[in-house]
Design an enzyme around this catalytic site. Structure first.
Site, short mmCIF file in Angstrom:
data_model
loop_
_atom_site.label_atom_id
_atom_site.label_comp_id
_atom_site.label_asym_id
_atom_site.label_seq_id
_atom_site.Cartn_x
_atom_site.Cartn_y
_atom_site.Cartn_z
N LYS A 82 49.40 19.92 61.32
CA LYS A 82 50.26 18.77 61.01
C LYS A 82 49.66 17.83 59.97
O LYS A 82 50.38 17.20 59.22
CB LYS A 82 50.56 17.99 62.29
CG LYS A 82 51.56 18.68 63.20
CD LYS A 82 52.03 17.74 64.31
CE LYS A 82 53.19 18.33 65.08
NZ LYS A 82 52.80 19.50 65.91
N GLU A 104 59.28 9.32 64.64
CA GLU A 104 59.50 9.38 66.08
C GLU A 104 58.55 10.44 66.64
O GLU A 104 58.07 11.29 65.91
CB GLU A 104 60.94 9.74 66.42
CG GLU A 104 61.28 11.21 66.27
CD GLU A 104 61.45 11.64 64.82
OE1 GLU A 104 61.77 10.78 63.98
OE2 GLU A 104 61.27 12.83 64.53
N SER A 371 47.67 27.56 64.89
CA SER A 371 48.15 26.28 64.36
C SER A 371 47.39 25.06 64.88
O SER A 371 47.36 24.03 64.22
CB SER A 371 49.65 26.12 64.66
OG SER A 371 49.92 26.28 66.04
C1 LIG Z 1 53.58 20.53 66.39
C2 LIG Z 1 52.90 21.82 66.59
C3 LIG Z 1 53.57 23.07 66.48
C4 LIG Z 1 55.04 23.19 66.26
O1 LIG Z 1 55.51 22.74 65.05
P1 LIG Z 1 55.95 23.68 63.85
O2 LIG Z 1 56.62 22.77 62.93
O3 LIG Z 1 56.87 24.74 64.41
O4 LIG Z 1 54.72 24.28 63.29
C5 LIG Z 1 52.83 24.24 66.61
N1 LIG Z 1 51.51 24.20 66.87
C6 LIG Z 1 50.84 23.05 67.01
C7 LIG Z 1 49.40 23.08 67.30
C8 LIG Z 1 51.51 21.82 66.87
O5 LIG Z 1 50.82 20.66 67.01
#
Ligand SMILES: *Cc1c(COP(=O)(O)O)cnc(C)c1O
Length: 391
Positions: A82, A104, A371
């Site tokens: 993010k 938000e 992610s």
């Molecule tokens: C917010 C988040 C997601 C989901 O968001 P995407 O926009 O689909 O990537 C996935 N993994 C993590 C670690 C997140 O913080």
């Protein structure tokens, strides 16, 4: 429309004006060298890019099939992908002369990321959050306050994310002059889905270079979880033209796609408008947006970025799902086998790699986009497993 029949700007008049202003600025700066260099500078010096591409030898040997690599977005500052997007949008906001970021948040992850960028760039920050969510996520509320943000409690309706979005949009429409609305995934009215993709596509670009250094070729598969779809589109985008690379998005099947408790938008969604965009949406027979469920707050979304709906339509990306149970098992597995505790969102992608790798040959390569890190999820997984924690 930007993505086949998907995308668009389905917002009321006053907000459309603001969205058009963002669109104009994005078109102006997306090829501006000084802007892009500044973005790269903060990715490198603040977010810790490039993130590592790690060969998971233990997992590869244990599963006995394809070679598995992890793109380590979990090692970024603040522990997830993010940060790439919030740095990009905050820099754009500054170029537009805005003094305040507004957003938000549901579980708090996007709120914390936005507050981080605001602190970094000395901007004001206001995060709207449903009161019920605030009670559940008091640690993240405090985190945002530590970072200098003002957290606005929303007491309307069910006091969760939907009401927080409405509240943030109303405030935005009243303070257009000074305020930039920062969206946390590849969703919303144009240009947001495209802009967020552009700020996240560094993930796939790095994968391509890093894998080529060690394997001298492209991967056979790239796998990523998809909530709104920002980490997935970021990992996929640079490979779209490389038709031999299979791209797999993994969404949340919750308690199973044959129950009501899931967030499997790509699998079961229908075309509709949500949050300013035409895309696939989980809806009830009467057309209302369905309540969705996943153990993972980041994947618990009834829509999906419009570019994913398009990529599914043209058959370029395959979308599958993983249940809570499969994802928690993957969370435990990766912790034990590689010493990496993944975010529960990312664990959905890991679950797909665990299913897929044994079916492939040893000379094939899978890259999983990790992610985020899973520290934030340890408590919830303990609860899922009925492990008693003493406070
Ligand atoms: C917010 C988040 C997601 C989901 O968001 P995407 O926009 O689909 O990537 C996935 N993994 C993590 C670690 C997140 O913080």
């Amino acid at each position: 429309m930007e993505f086949g029949k998907f995308g668009g700007q389905y917002v009321p008049g006053p907000i459309l004006k603001a969205v058009k202003e963002v669109e104009e600025a994005y078109n102006k700066y997306k090829h501006d060298e000084a802007f892009l260099n500044e973005f790269k500078f903060y990715l490198k010096t603040y977010a810790n890019r490039p993130s590592l591409l790690y060969y998971a030898k233990n997992m590869t040997e244990d599963l006995g099939g394809a070679k598995i690599y992890f793109k380590r977005e979990d090692l970024n500052h603040t522990g997830a992908h993010k940060i790439n997007n919030v740095i990009g949008q905050a820099l754009l906001a500054k170029r537009m002369g805005k003094k305040k970021l507004i957003a938000e948040t549901g579980a708090g992850q996007h709120g914390v990321a936005t507050a981080t960028a605001a602190a970094l760039f000395g901007m004001e920050c206001e995060i709207h959050m449903g009161y019920v969510d605030m009670l559940k996520q008091s640690l993240n509320v405090y985190r945002m306050e530590l970072l200098g943000a003002k957290v606005v409690a929303v007491h309307d309706g069910l006091k969760t994310l939907k009401e927080a979005v409405d509240s943030a949009l109303i405030t935005w429409s009243q303070e257009l002059e000074d305020t930039f609305y920062l969206i946390g995934s590849a969703v919303g009215p144009h240009p947001y889905p495209m802009m967020v993709r552009d700020f996240q596509k560094v993930i796939g670009e790095e994968i391509k270079v890093q894998l080529d250094e060690v394997e001298h070729r492209l991967p056979d598969y790239v796998i990523a979880c998809a909530g709104g779809g920002s980490n997935a589109i970021g990992a996929f985008y640079d490979f779209i033209e490389n038709k031999e690379v299979n791209l797999i998005g993994v969404e949340a099947a919750g308690k199973g796609i044959d129950t009501k408790d899931h967030a499997a938008t790509m699998t079961l969604g229908k075309e509709a408008v949500i949050h300013g965009m035409r895309t696939l949406v989980l809806t009830e027979p009467n057309g209302e947006i369905s309540p969705v469920y996943s153990i993972s707050a980041g994947l618990d979304y009834p829509g999906i970025g419009p570019e994913h709906a398009y990529l599914k339509d043209i058959g370029r990306v395959t979308y599958v799902s993983a249940t809570d149970e499969e994802s928690v098992s993957a969370f435990e597995y990766l912790s034990k086998v590689e010493g990496i505790i993944p975010a529960i969102e990312s664990s959905h992608a890991v679950a797909e790699a665990i299913r897929l790798a044994p079916k492939l040959s040893k000379d094939q390569i899978i890259v999983v986009n990790l992610s985020g890190r899973g520290d934030k999820d340890v408590k919830q997984v303990a609860k899922f497993r009925n492990y008693e924690l003493i406070d």
